[in-house]
Design a protein around this motif. Structure first.
Motif, PDB file in Angstrom:
ATOM      1  N   VAL A  64       1.008  -1.034   0.060  1.00 55.44           N
ATOM      2  CA  VAL A  64      -0.158   0.033  -0.005  1.00 55.44           C
ATOM      3  C   VAL A  64       1.077   1.379   0.051  1.00 55.44           C
ATOM      4  O   VAL A  64       2.016   1.433   0.806  1.00 55.44           O
ATOM      5  CB  VAL A  64      -0.792  -0.013   1.118  1.00 55.44           C
ATOM      6  CG1 VAL A  64      -2.201   1.329   1.108  1.00 55.44           C
ATOM      7  CG2 VAL A  64      -1.804  -1.160   1.461  1.00 55.44           C
ATOM      8  N   ALA A  65       0.769   2.098  -0.891  1.00 64.67           N
ATOM      9  CA  ALA A  65       1.460   3.404  -1.066  1.00 64.67           C
ATOM     10  C   ALA A  65       0.767   4.538  -1.465  1.00 64.67           C
ATOM     11  O   ALA A  65      -0.073   4.659  -2.332  1.00 64.67           O
ATOM     12  CB  ALA A  65       2.475   2.963  -2.268  1.00 64.67           C
ATOM     13  N   ARG A  66       1.423   5.736  -1.003  1.00 60.52           N
ATOM     14  CA  ARG A  66       0.842   7.049  -1.588  1.00 60.52           C
ATOM     15  C   ARG A  66       1.623   7.573  -2.407  1.00 60.52           C
ATOM     16  O   ARG A  66       2.877   7.268  -2.666  1.00 60.52           O
ATOM     17  CB  ARG A  66       0.835   8.041  -0.081  1.00 60.52           C
ATOM     18  CG  ARG A  66       0.396   9.325  -0.543  1.00 60.52           C
ATOM     19  CD  ARG A  66       0.153  10.252   0.559  1.00 60.52           C
ATOM     20  NE  ARG A  66      -0.730   9.686   1.817  1.00 60.52           N
ATOM     21  CZ  ARG A  66      -2.037   9.428   1.833  1.00 60.52           C
ATOM     22  NH1 ARG A  66      -2.643   9.886   0.907  1.00 60.52           N
ATOM     23  NH2 ARG A  66      -2.527   8.871   3.134  1.00 60.52           N
ATOM     24  N   GLY A  67       0.733   8.085  -3.618  1.00 61.07           N
ATOM     25  CA  GLY A  67       1.544   8.458  -4.808  1.00 61.07           C
ATOM     26  C   GLY A  67       1.960   9.985  -4.789  1.00 61.07           C
ATOM     27  O   GLY A  67       1.356  10.666  -3.787  1.00 61.07           O
ATOM     28  N   ARG A  68       2.223  10.460  -5.731  1.00 62.58           N
ATOM     29  CA  ARG A  68       2.841  11.824  -5.870  1.00 62.58           C
ATOM     30  C   ARG A  68       1.475  12.582  -5.851  1.00 62.58           C
ATOM     31  O   ARG A  68       1.622  13.927  -5.581  1.00 62.58           O
ATOM     32  CB  ARG A  68       3.750  12.331  -7.257  1.00 62.58           C
ATOM     33  CG  ARG A  68       4.769  11.278  -7.182  1.00 62.58           C
ATOM     34  CD  ARG A  68       6.077  12.231  -7.651  1.00 62.58           C
ATOM     35  NE  ARG A  68       7.220  11.050  -7.125  1.00 62.58           N
ATOM     36  CZ  ARG A  68       7.853  11.543  -5.967  1.00 62.58           C
ATOM     37  NH1 ARG A  68       7.449  12.610  -5.363  1.00 62.58           N
ATOM     38  NH2 ARG A  68       8.738  10.450  -5.372  1.00 62.58           N
ATOM     39  N   ASP A  69       0.612  12.011  -6.193  1.00 64.31           N
ATOM     40  CA  ASP A  69      -0.808  12.867  -6.355  1.00 64.31           C
ATOM     41  C   ASP A  69      -1.457  12.792  -5.310  1.00 64.31           C
ATOM     42  O   ASP A  69      -2.815  13.294  -5.255  1.00 64.31           O
ATOM     43  CB  ASP A  69      -1.708  12.432  -7.529  1.00 64.31           C
ATOM     44  CG  ASP A  69      -2.105  10.751  -7.375  1.00 64.31           C
ATOM     45  OD1 ASP A  69      -1.571  10.140  -6.516  1.00 64.31           O
ATOM     46  OD2 ASP A  69      -2.713  10.233  -8.390  1.00 64.31           O
ATOM     47  N   GLN A  70      -1.012  12.309  -4.242  1.00 58.76           N
ATOM     48  CA  GLN A  70      -1.434  12.162  -2.932  1.00 58.76           C
ATOM     49  C   GLN A  70      -2.475  10.984  -2.567  1.00 58.76           C
ATOM     50  O   GLN A  70      -2.964  10.544  -1.556  1.00 58.76           O
ATOM     51  CB  GLN A  70      -2.141  13.363  -2.395  1.00 58.76           C
ATOM     52  CG  GLN A  70      -1.050  14.421  -1.993  1.00 58.76           C
ATOM     53  CD  GLN A  70      -0.193  14.326  -0.907  1.00 58.76           C
ATOM     54  OE1 GLN A  70      -0.224  13.565   0.137  1.00 58.76           O
ATOM     55  NE2 GLN A  70       1.176  14.799  -1.293  1.00 58.76           N
TER      56      GLN A  70
END
Lengths: 373, 120
Positions: A64-70
């Motif tokens: 599970v990860a947060r992207g640059r677009d939040q």
């Protein structure tokens, strides 16, 4: 098969083998945990772009990860090349991409394959076909929920409706503003017991007067054995002499300002199948996530959530946390006491449920239905 | 001189890869400069167009070797040999390239296809 009646007062539990059998556990992994909405990560634990967590959901490792677009995304934690586990750490932050430590296949935070050795020399390969396996994601109550099913069930019908059914009102949970609260304390419990023993324990209060002296001091009606989960919309009232929901009945922290008058000085408990328990009191929320790891082993991660200013000011949370930490240890000790007996010949046919536990039979029927009986 | 693309097709922070032999990449930096280098990392066959543009440098997406776009030098290992640089010419609304005639520093496998009986 429906749970059968022994007498009008006593109805049957599941047989002992349901708590010990690797075959039953495998079916639960496949047909319950890999097909339900599974609460995986506290959203605030993925604060910055590139922050990730790996969690075990059923038989799968999920990244599970947060992207640059939040935005938060979830993937199967498996390299598409030769199947190496992509991320071996439980948590961390990558700068830009996830890279397989075996042959350096490299995926961006959207899970797309962006580079691999010699990939440009393979003109017939469309790298869009080799992104990480996507897992459905929802964020609610400040948590990331994932669903591994090919066609996930409705989040509204499976998760939100369970909360509404317990509290009797769709707006009731919103007044605690779970997404706006912050983690004041987190404790992980490695429980040597089957996950269903923990669910059953959380759903009934027949045991409360015996093993929870501190809790029944603050919530006297719990001594009667009828849990907050027995009645729809019912919150257990604090004892007159209790100032707050603390181990010694002393005052708690600042009340969450949006909590309604009728919710004040009351305790509500919710089970969201298959692995979430939530306790609501006016000044904090206790949120449990279970990770079943084996037939006889379950990891329980528990957060105590408070108003951000309470956490920022470094207020003393000791007495507040200690009440439910003791309750948890008392409960998990009881579950661990049951686990070895589940394989006893004395429990082969299971045990019985008293009237204040009869609602557990519905949980047993649900489990049986899900694993195809 | 060969045409590459229209200016409008290459915004700042982006790369445009030309399928020449060997492939070449044109970068438009955040500061508005244009640079062209060989697209293939000199350490292992990877496309620098997919790498990370940072100022006047690009970081290889595979092993984080870093090349200076102005000189082609490998400033951060594991790459050691430089990539070739090419001259960018803007004429009107079109980006053009004058390709270097130096010998490229390609990694062993780049563009060679499968090698029978290969082993680590």
């Amino acid at each position: 098969m429906t749970t059968s009646s022994r007498t009008q007062s006593l109805i049957a539990t599941l047989p002992g083998t349901y708590y010990t059998s690797p075959e039953v556990f495998a079916r639960e992994q496949e047909h319950i945990f890999e097909t339900s909405w599974f609460c995986a990560v506290r959203s605030a634990d993925l604060a910055a772009p590139g922050a990730f967590r790996t969690v075990t959901v059923g038989r799968e490792s999920v990244l599970v990860a947060r992207g640059r677009d939040q935005g938060v995304r979830a993937f199967l934690n498996v390299c598409r090349h030769r199947g190496a586990r992509l991320c071996t750490e439980e948590s961390g932050t990558v700068r830009r991409a996830f890279q397989c430590p075996y042959h350096a296949w490299t995926y961006n935070l959207q899970g797309e394959l962006i580079a691999a050795p010699n990939l440009t020399s393979m003109a017939d390969v469309d790298r869009r076909d080799y992104g990480l396996g996507r897992v459905q994601v929802r964020e609610w109550l400040g948590y990331v929920w994932v669903n591994l099913a090919e066609r996930p069930g409705s989040f509204e019908e499976e998760v939100m409706a369970a909360v509404t059914a317990r509290l009797g009102d769709g707006e009731a949970i919103a007044r605690y503003d779970l997404a706006g609260l912050e983690t004041g304390k987190r404790i992980s419990y490695d429980v040597r017991a089957n996950w269903k023993l923990i669910v059953e324990n959380f759903m009934e209060c027949y045991h409360c007067a015996t093993i929870h002296p501190e809790l029944t001091e603050v919530l006297p009606e719990f001594a009667d054995g009828f849990a907050a989960q027995f009645y729809v919309g019912h919150g257990a009232a604090f004892a007159k002499e209790a100032e707050g929901f603390t181990v010694d009945g002393s005052a708690g922290l600042e009340r969450i300002p949006t909590v309604a008058a009728e919710q004040d000085r009351r305790y509500y408990a919710i089970t969201v199948r298959p692995q979430v328990f939530v306790n609501l009191v006016p000044d904090h929320v206790i949120f449990h996530r279970m990770y079943p790891l084996a037939p006889d082993r379950t990891l329980v991660e528990c957060e105590w959530l408070y108003l951000p200013e309470v956490v920022a000011q470094g207020r003393d949370l000791t007495r507040s946390v200690e009440l439910f930490d003791r309750v948890n240890r008392q409960d998990f000790d009881a579950c661990e006491r049951c686990q070895p007996a589940m394989s006893s010949r004395g429990y082969a046919g299971g045990g019985v449920l008293v009237p204040s536990e009869h609602h557990l039979a519905e949980f047993h029927d649900w489990v049986r239905g899900r694993i195809g009986e | 001189m060969i045409p590459v693309c229209r200016l409008a097709d290459l915004p700042r922070g982006e790369a445009f890869r030309l399928d020449t032999k060997p492939p070449v990449v044109v970068f438009h930096t955040e500061d508005g400069e244009f640079y062209a280098i060989d697209d293939t990392c000199t350490h292992q066959d990877a496309s620098l167009a997919e790498g990370w543009l940072e100022g006047c440098a690009v970081e290889c997406p595979l092993h984080a070797s870093k090349f200076d776009l102005r000189t082609g030098q490998a400033d951060v290992p594991p790459a050691r040999l430089p990539v070739r640089t090419h001259q960018v010419v803007i004429e009107g609304e079109t980006i053009h390239l004058v390709l270097s005639d130096a010998v490229p520093n390609l990694p062993f496998a780049a563009g060679r296809g499968p090698v029978a009986g290969g082993a680590t």
